[in-house]
Scaffold this motif. Structure first.
Motif, mmCIF file in Angstrom:
data_model
loop_
_atom_site.group_PDB
_atom_site.id
_atom_site.type_symbol
_atom_site.label_atom_id
_atom_site.label_comp_id
_atom_site.label_asym_id
_atom_site.label_seq_id
_atom_site.Cartn_x
_atom_site.Cartn_y
_atom_site.Cartn_z
ATOM 1 N N THR A 278 0.774 -1.190 -0.033
ATOM 2 C CA THR A 278 -0.032 0.255 -0.019
ATOM 3 C C THR A 278 1.038 1.166 -0.067
ATOM 4 O OG1 THR A 278 0.002 0.062 2.617
ATOM 5 C CG2 THR A 278 -1.852 -0.983 1.303
ATOM 6 N N LEU B 215 1.914 2.472 2.720
ATOM 7 C CA LEU B 215 1.965 3.203 4.258
ATOM 8 C C LEU B 215 3.143 3.101 4.955
ATOM 9 C CD1 LEU B 215 -1.581 1.935 4.714
ATOM 10 C CD2 LEU B 215 -1.024 4.173 4.776
ATOM 11 N N THR C 201 5.922 5.302 3.177
ATOM 12 C CA THR C 201 5.965 6.843 3.482
ATOM 13 C C THR C 201 6.094 7.303 4.771
ATOM 14 O OG1 THR C 201 4.002 6.520 1.815
ATOM 15 C CG2 THR C 201 3.820 8.342 3.284
ATOM 16 N N TYR C 202 5.452 6.210 5.809
ATOM 17 C CA TYR C 202 5.771 6.671 7.306
ATOM 18 C C TYR C 202 7.313 6.588 7.474
ATOM 19 C CZ TYR C 202 6.234 5.670 12.285
ATOM 20 O OH TYR C 202 6.644 5.946 13.530
ATOM 21 N N LYS D 229 9.257 9.932 5.712
ATOM 22 C CA LYS D 229 9.029 10.861 6.784
ATOM 23 C C LYS D 229 10.084 10.996 7.878
ATOM 24 C CE LYS D 229 4.474 12.627 5.373
ATOM 25 N NZ LYS D 229 3.103 12.080 5.403
ATOM 26 N N ARG E 26 -1.507 0.341 -4.298
ATOM 27 C CA ARG E 26 -0.862 1.431 -3.660
ATOM 28 C C ARG E 26 -2.060 2.335 -2.993
ATOM 29 N NH1 ARG E 26 3.152 -0.104 -4.382
ATOM 30 N NH2 ARG E 26 4.418 1.310 -5.617
ATOM 31 N N LYS F 205 -0.738 5.260 -1.234
ATOM 32 C CA LYS F 205 0.053 6.348 -1.024
ATOM 33 C C LYS F 205 1.013 6.527 -2.181
ATOM 34 C CE LYS F 205 -0.725 7.561 3.278
ATOM 35 N NZ LYS F 205 -1.172 8.948 3.839
ATOM 36 N N ILE G 149 4.017 6.715 -3.580
ATOM 37 C CA ILE G 149 5.381 6.506 -3.327
ATOM 38 C C ILE G 149 5.904 5.264 -4.126
ATOM 39 C CG2 ILE G 149 4.946 4.875 -1.465
ATOM 40 C CD1 ILE G 149 7.255 6.243 0.076
#
Ligand code: IMP
Length: 185
Positions: free
Chosen positions: A108, A110, A113-114, A117, A139, A141, A143
């Motif tokens: 996905t 997720l 992405t986390y 960041k 997906r 997000k 990315i």
């Protein structure tokens, strides 16, 4: 030696160990070229990336260090809530360093992405993602991996570090777990 069509005990080989080895070699060559003369930190996402990281690292001819990070996705039953939490942070400072996050599968998006960041907050010199597998159809997000091994369809895979309920990580090939039903991701 198993083949891409052989089915054993509910497991069907999707990507053979030979195909994995060839592609991991190509990714390592690309990293060697992209970071020539530089140092890199490989940050493996536990536990799924461990075999990919070990094979990749042995072919990286740069001044290289490892670190590891662990996250958990919380959810009820077999459906992930989409909430990612840090379970173990890196041990070494990433500021000013060339960081490559090494992940088994970009699903996905997720998790990565986390993690991107989180790591950007440490102000690395550069930050890239190496994901062995990519399931673009899942997906959520926007990315992408800077280095990826194989794009695969929406099937639940195990082996070469990846698990189903902690099993199958030791399989040398990447296999589809047939009849896995509704799988936790
Ligand atoms: P994402 O946050 O949805 O991108 O999920 C990434 C994580 O989900 C991976 O690191 C795996 O731990 C897990 N995952 C996603 N798809 C699979 C799969 O097909 N087999 C095993 N684990 C998977």
């Amino acid at each position: 030696m198993t083949t891409a069509t052989q089915t054993t005990s509910g497991l069907r080989v999707m990507i053979s160990r030979d195909e994995i080895a060839k592609r991991v070699h190509e990714i390592a060559q690309q990293i060697n070229k992209d970071y020539a003369g530089e140092k890199v930190v490989l940050v493996g996402v536990l536990k799924g990336s461990c075999l990919f990281l070990s094979d990749l690292a042995r072919q990286i001819a740069l001044d290289t260090t490892f670190d590891f990070i662990s996250v958990s996705s919380y959810g009820q039953g077999k459906i992930s809530s989409g909430e990612v939490k840090l379970a173990k942070d890196v041990d070494t400072p990433l500021q000013g360093r060339n960081v490559i996050i090494v992940e088994d599968i970009l699903d996905t998006g997720l998790t990565l992405t986390y993690l991107t960041k989180l790591m950007e907050a440490s102000q690395p010199k550069s930050l890239k993602i190496a994901a062995l597998l990519d399931k673009p159809s899942r997906r959520l997000k926007p990315i992408q991996a800077d280095y990826f091994g194989f794009k695969i369809p929406d099937e639940f895979v195990v082996g070469y570090g990846m698990d189903y309920a902690e099993r199958y990580r030791n399989l040398p090939d990447i296999c589809v777990l047939e009849n896995a039903g509704e799988t936790e991701r």
